[in-house]
Design a protein around this motif. Structure first.
Motif, PDB file in Angstrom:
ATOM      1  N   LEU A  86       0.823  -1.213   0.000  1.00  0.00           N
ATOM      2  CA  LEU A  86       0.000   0.000   0.000  1.00  0.00           C
ATOM      3  C   LEU A  86       0.850   1.253   0.000  1.00  0.00           C
ATOM      4  CD1 LEU A  86      -2.795  -1.273   2.351  1.00  0.00           C
ATOM      5  CD2 LEU A  86      -3.168  -0.311   0.075  1.00  0.00           C
ATOM      6  N   LYS A  87       0.335   2.276  -0.668  1.00  0.00           N
ATOM      7  CA  LYS A  87       1.011   3.559  -0.798  1.00  0.00           C
ATOM      8  C   LYS A  87       0.133   4.650  -0.192  1.00  0.00           C
ATOM      9  CE  LYS A  87       2.908   2.107  -5.275  1.00  0.00           C
ATOM     10  NZ  LYS A  87       3.002   2.445  -6.715  1.00  0.00           N
ATOM     11  N   ASP A  88       0.755   5.779   0.098  1.00  0.00           N
ATOM     12  CA  ASP A  88      -0.016   6.906   0.635  1.00  0.00           C
ATOM     13  C   ASP A  88      -1.194   7.246  -0.274  1.00  0.00           C
ATOM     14  OD1 ASP A  88       2.800   8.873   1.963  1.00  0.00           O
ATOM     15  OD2 ASP A  88       1.891   6.981   2.600  1.00  0.00           O
ATOM     16  N   GLU A  89      -0.964   7.176  -1.567  1.00  0.00           N
ATOM     17  CA  GLU A  89      -2.006   7.570  -2.515  1.00  0.00           C
ATOM     18  C   GLU A  89      -3.161   6.577  -2.611  1.00  0.00           C
ATOM     19  OE1 GLU A  89       1.296   7.347  -3.089  1.00  0.00           O
ATOM     20  OE2 GLU A  89       1.696   6.568  -5.110  1.00  0.00           O
ATOM     21  N   ASP A  90      -3.065   5.462  -1.914  1.00  0.00           N
ATOM     22  CA  ASP A  90      -4.188   4.527  -1.845  1.00  0.00           C
ATOM     23  C   ASP A  90      -5.208   4.943  -0.778  1.00  0.00           C
ATOM     24  OD1 ASP A  90      -1.833   1.888  -2.345  1.00  0.00           O
ATOM     25  OD2 ASP A  90      -3.215   2.719  -3.831  1.00  0.00           O
ATOM     26  N   THR A  91      -4.888   5.957  -0.013  1.00  0.00           N
ATOM     27  CA  THR A  91      -5.805   6.437   1.015  1.00  0.00           C
ATOM     28  C   THR A  91      -7.105   6.925   0.385  1.00  0.00           C
ATOM     29  OG1 THR A  91      -4.033   7.064   2.534  1.00  0.00           O
ATOM     30  CG2 THR A  91      -6.151   8.185   2.794  1.00  0.00           C
ATOM     31  N   ALA A  92      -8.223   6.372   0.839  1.00  0.00           N
ATOM     32  CA  ALA A  92      -9.530   6.714   0.263  1.00  0.00           C
ATOM     33  C   ALA A  92     -10.606   5.943   1.017  1.00  0.00           C
ATOM     34  CB  ALA A  92      -9.585   6.350  -1.215  1.00  0.00           C
ATOM     35  N   VAL A  93     -11.844   6.296   0.732  1.00  0.00           N
ATOM     36  CA  VAL A  93     -12.967   5.447   1.103  1.00  0.00           C
ATOM     37  C   VAL A  93     -13.190   4.474  -0.042  1.00  0.00           C
ATOM     38  CG1 VAL A  93     -15.402   5.341   1.707  1.00  0.00           C
ATOM     39  CG2 VAL A  93     -13.999   7.262   2.511  1.00  0.00           C
ATOM     40  N   TYR A  94     -13.245   3.196   0.293  1.00  0.00           N
ATOM     41  CA  TYR A  94     -13.409   2.146  -0.709  1.00  0.00           C
ATOM     42  C   TYR A  94     -14.841   1.633  -0.686  1.00  0.00           C
ATOM     43  CZ  TYR A  94      -8.427   1.966  -1.676  1.00  0.00           C
ATOM     44  OH  TYR A  94      -7.147   2.280  -2.071  1.00  0.00           O
ATOM     45  N   TYR A  95     -15.416   1.540  -1.876  1.00  0.00           N
ATOM     46  CA  TYR A  95     -16.787   1.089  -2.044  1.00  0.00           C
ATOM     47  C   TYR A  95     -16.828  -0.140  -2.942  1.00  0.00           C
ATOM     48  CZ  TYR A  95     -17.850   5.904  -0.620  1.00  0.00           C
ATOM     49  OH  TYR A  95     -17.925   7.103   0.058  1.00  0.00           O
ATOM     50  N   CYS A  96     -17.702  -1.067  -2.616  1.00  0.00           N
ATOM     51  CA  CYS A  96     -17.984  -2.124  -3.571  1.00  0.00           C
ATOM     52  C   CYS A  96     -19.353  -1.860  -4.200  1.00  0.00           C
ATOM     53  CB  CYS A  96     -17.923  -3.509  -2.940  1.00  0.00           C
ATOM     54  SG  CYS A  96     -19.188  -3.878  -1.716  1.00  0.00           S
ATOM     55  N   ALA A  97     -19.520  -2.362  -5.405  1.00  0.00           N
ATOM     56  CA  ALA A  97     -20.755  -2.147  -6.143  1.00  0.00           C
ATOM     57  C   ALA A  97     -21.027  -3.377  -7.000  1.00  0.00           C
ATOM     58  CB  ALA A  97     -20.646  -0.904  -7.009  1.00  0.00           C
ATOM     59  N   ALA A  98     -22.300  -3.616  -7.274  1.00  0.00           N
ATOM     60  CA  ALA A  98     -22.697  -4.789  -8.047  1.00  0.00           C
ATOM     61  C   ALA A  98     -23.561  -4.379  -9.220  1.00  0.00           C
ATOM     62  CB  ALA A  98     -23.448  -5.786  -7.162  1.00  0.00           C
TER      63      ALA A  98
END
Length: 119
Positions: A86-98
């Protein structure tokens, strides 16, 4: 109709790993392709990875290719996103969708899980 719940987010240091889970309730999970998306502060939501209905096909954004792996187990109604290096730039809110396999629009979304990568 599906309900999606993400889990597994947290705070890690650069180079570490996390595994996110997306668990569905409702019927017909195996008839849906599933994608992971993320949104960092002040930025638009972006595509991360997707997997087809039976796990036989996957696709990744260039920014995560080789570091992230998407997988699923339809018997458990779950899709995972294994995130390594993981990198600093991977910082985020992660969502899954279908989305139904016959469409291109994601119909159901989870509430998101926060991933923070910082030293």
């Amino acid at each position: 109709q599906l309900q999606l719940v993400e889990s597994g987010g947290g705070s890690v240091q650069p180079g570490e790993s996390l595994r996110l889970s997306c668990t569905a309730s409702g019927s017909g999970f195996g008839l849906y392709a599933v994608g992971w998306f993320r949104q960092a502060p002040g930025k638009e939501r972006e595509f991360v990875a997707r997997i087809n209905w039976n796990g036989g096909s996957t696709y990744y954004a260039d920014s995560v290719k080789g570091r992230f792996t998407i997988s699923r187990d339809n018997a458990k109604n779950t899709v995972w996103l294994q995130m390594n290096s993981l990198k600093d730039e991977d910082t985020a809110v992660y969502y899954c969708a279908a989305r139904p396999v016959v469409t291109t629009a994601y119909r159901y979304w989870g509430q998101g899980t926060q991933v923070t990568v910082s030293s």
